[in-house]
Design an enzyme around this catalytic site. Sequence first.
Site, PDB file in Angstrom:
ATOM      1  N   GLY A  18      -7.570  -4.109 -13.858  1.00 62.70           N
ATOM      2  CA  GLY A  18      -6.446  -3.645 -13.063  1.00 62.70           C
ATOM      3  C   GLY A  18      -5.979  -2.234 -13.354  1.00 62.70           C
ATOM      4  O   GLY A  18      -5.333  -1.613 -12.524  1.00 62.70           O
ATOM      5  N   GLU A  19      -6.288  -1.699 -14.520  1.00 64.14           N
ATOM      6  CA  GLU A  19      -5.830  -0.356 -14.875  1.00 64.14           C
ATOM      7  C   GLU A  19      -6.771   0.693 -14.303  1.00 64.14           C
ATOM      8  O   GLU A  19      -7.989   0.555 -14.380  1.00 64.14           O
ATOM      9  CB  GLU A  19      -5.781  -0.207 -16.390  1.00 64.14           C
ATOM     10  N   ALA A  20      -6.195   1.763 -13.762  1.00 66.85           N
ATOM     11  CA  ALA A  20      -6.994   2.810 -13.120  1.00 66.85           C
ATOM     12  C   ALA A  20      -8.020   3.406 -14.084  1.00 66.85           C
ATOM     13  O   ALA A  20      -9.161   3.671 -13.691  1.00 66.85           O
ATOM     14  CB  ALA A  20      -6.084   3.894 -12.564  1.00 66.85           C
TER      15      ALA A  20
END
Length: 122
Positions: A18-20
């Site tokens: 989920g983290e860029a």
Amino acid sequence: MSAILNWMACFAAMGLPGEAQKIDRVVGAFASAYFRDAPGPFADADSAHVAAFSLILLNTDQHNDNVKRKMTIEQFVKNNRGINNGKDLPAELLEAVFKSISENEIKMLGGKEELSLSASGW
């Protein structure tokens, strides 16, 4: 770029982080392998990386309800000018990818970090 779309489908089934920053690392690894094995329209791995990340951003733009002014196909093509080592990817290719992503959302299932394709899928 259809291989990139297929890659997104595979990672959607397995779950994309989920983290860029994590997504960027996964996309970068894919782009390097993709360019090495089947470069297609890309001048280098960086070009494939930018294009793949652009598709993720396009999905968000087209399918997130918080985005009130959706990007047009013309804006998408314009935003991707020069990403192929200073040159443009074929407009026909970008237009086809835009239409595909606009019609086939990558959806979040089971939590913020788990992605899956819609039933209409790729």
